[in-house]
Design a protein around this motif. Structure first.
Motif: not given
Length: 311
Positions: A133-140
């Motif tokens: 929700v803090e507007a960062w993302s990953m691919v895990i």
């Protein structure tokens, strides 16, 4: 079997093919390694690998976030508010032995030992996008099994409508629980149909290994179409309920942390612009997709609902 291709990564983002194939080969070979006593692995690695993992459905083919980033940049407020606090302090958490209590409207209430969970449910790898929700993302690349498999095993009674999850709670190990940031223990919840959806995953590992403490060892929830705070870590209790519970962050600030918390770029947030997100492995900013790109699989769960009001 859906393969998600948005966003198309730039050439500099793509994991080298040789490295990717080598990782796949290692995972595929773990089953044979287990039968051989893992004799080909260094002693230090033998306790961490998860044998018998097979590729699962619903994986994205986007470039992976590096393991160092995914394990070093975490939200786990029980260990501190800074992103590197969990990696520094989560070693205090003892995850063996571990059991998860199943209670509420279930046919077979009681504790389930972690070793029993690992033996009972076949493990698979699923590569999911994670959107905070803090507007960062990953691919895990997670390792685990569908939550629906566990619920089918324990039996869901007809009156159950919601599933609540409770995290580990011990202020002597998690000193931040002695502060009034949140009402501890941390809880989260899903509607039963969300919990039974095939995308909803109980993860016990990542990157081919057992789950690191800072990422939610030994078992956590992963719900890829929702904001990351819904994917509760270090689960100690799963309760089947008739009435909608009040999850921890929703109780703290319902305007910022809705019960549904579906990724929705059109819902304004008081602190973080949700139309785009920052990929942590390279800092690029990309457009956020409704339901984090999983809409074709989950939008029917919310047919007829106003998703800006039911955030």
């Amino acid at each position: 079997m859906p393969k998600f291709t948005y966003p198309i990564p730039r050439a500099t983002e793509i994991t080298p093919k040789a490295a990717f194939l080598n990782r796949r080969a290692v995972i595929a070979g773990l089953g044979a390694g287990a039968a051989l006593g893992l004799t080909g692995l260094p002693m230090a690695a033998r306790a961490d690998v998860l044998p018998g993992v097979t590729p699962g459905p619903y994986s994205t083919d986007e470039a992976l976030t590096t393991k160092d980033v995914a394990t070093g940049y975490c939200n786990f407020f029980e260990f501190g508010p800074a992103k590197d606090d969990p990696a520094q302090h989560a070693h205090r958490l003892q995850t063996d032995p571990w059991s998860v209590v199943i209670d509420g409207l279930t046919d077979t209430p009681g504790p389930m030992d972690m070793d029993d969970l690992l033996r009972r449910f076949p493990l698979q790898e699923r590569i999911y996008r994670l959107r905070c929700v803090e507007a960062w993302s990953m691919v895990i690349p997670w390792i685990g099994f569908p939550l629906a498999d566990l619920l089918a095993h324990v039996g869901v009674q007809s009156g159950a409508r919601y599933v609540q999850f409770e995290s580990f709670d011990d202020v002597s190990i998690m000193p931040q629980q002695g502060r009034a940031l949140l009402d501890w223990p941390y809880t989260e919840a899903l509607r039963l149909d969300e919990a039974l959806h095939p995308l909803t995953f109980l993860a016990v590992g990542m990157y081919g290994e057992m789950m690191p403490n800072q990422n939610g060892a030994p078992i956590r929830l992963v719900v890829p179409w929702k904001y990351g705070f819904k994917s509760i870590k270090s689960i100690k209790r799963i309760s089947l309920l008739a009435d909608q519970p009040m999850p921890t962050w929703h109780a703290k600030s319902p305007r910022e942390y809705g019960f549904y918390a579906n990724v929705n770029p059109s819902v304004r947030h008081p602190r973080w612009h949700q139309a785009t997100e920052r990929r942590l492995h390279d800092g690029t900013r990309i457009r956020t997709e409704m339901f984090n790109g999983y809409g074709a699989l989950v939008s029917d769960l919310y047919a007829g609902m106003d998703l800006e009001q039911n955030y």
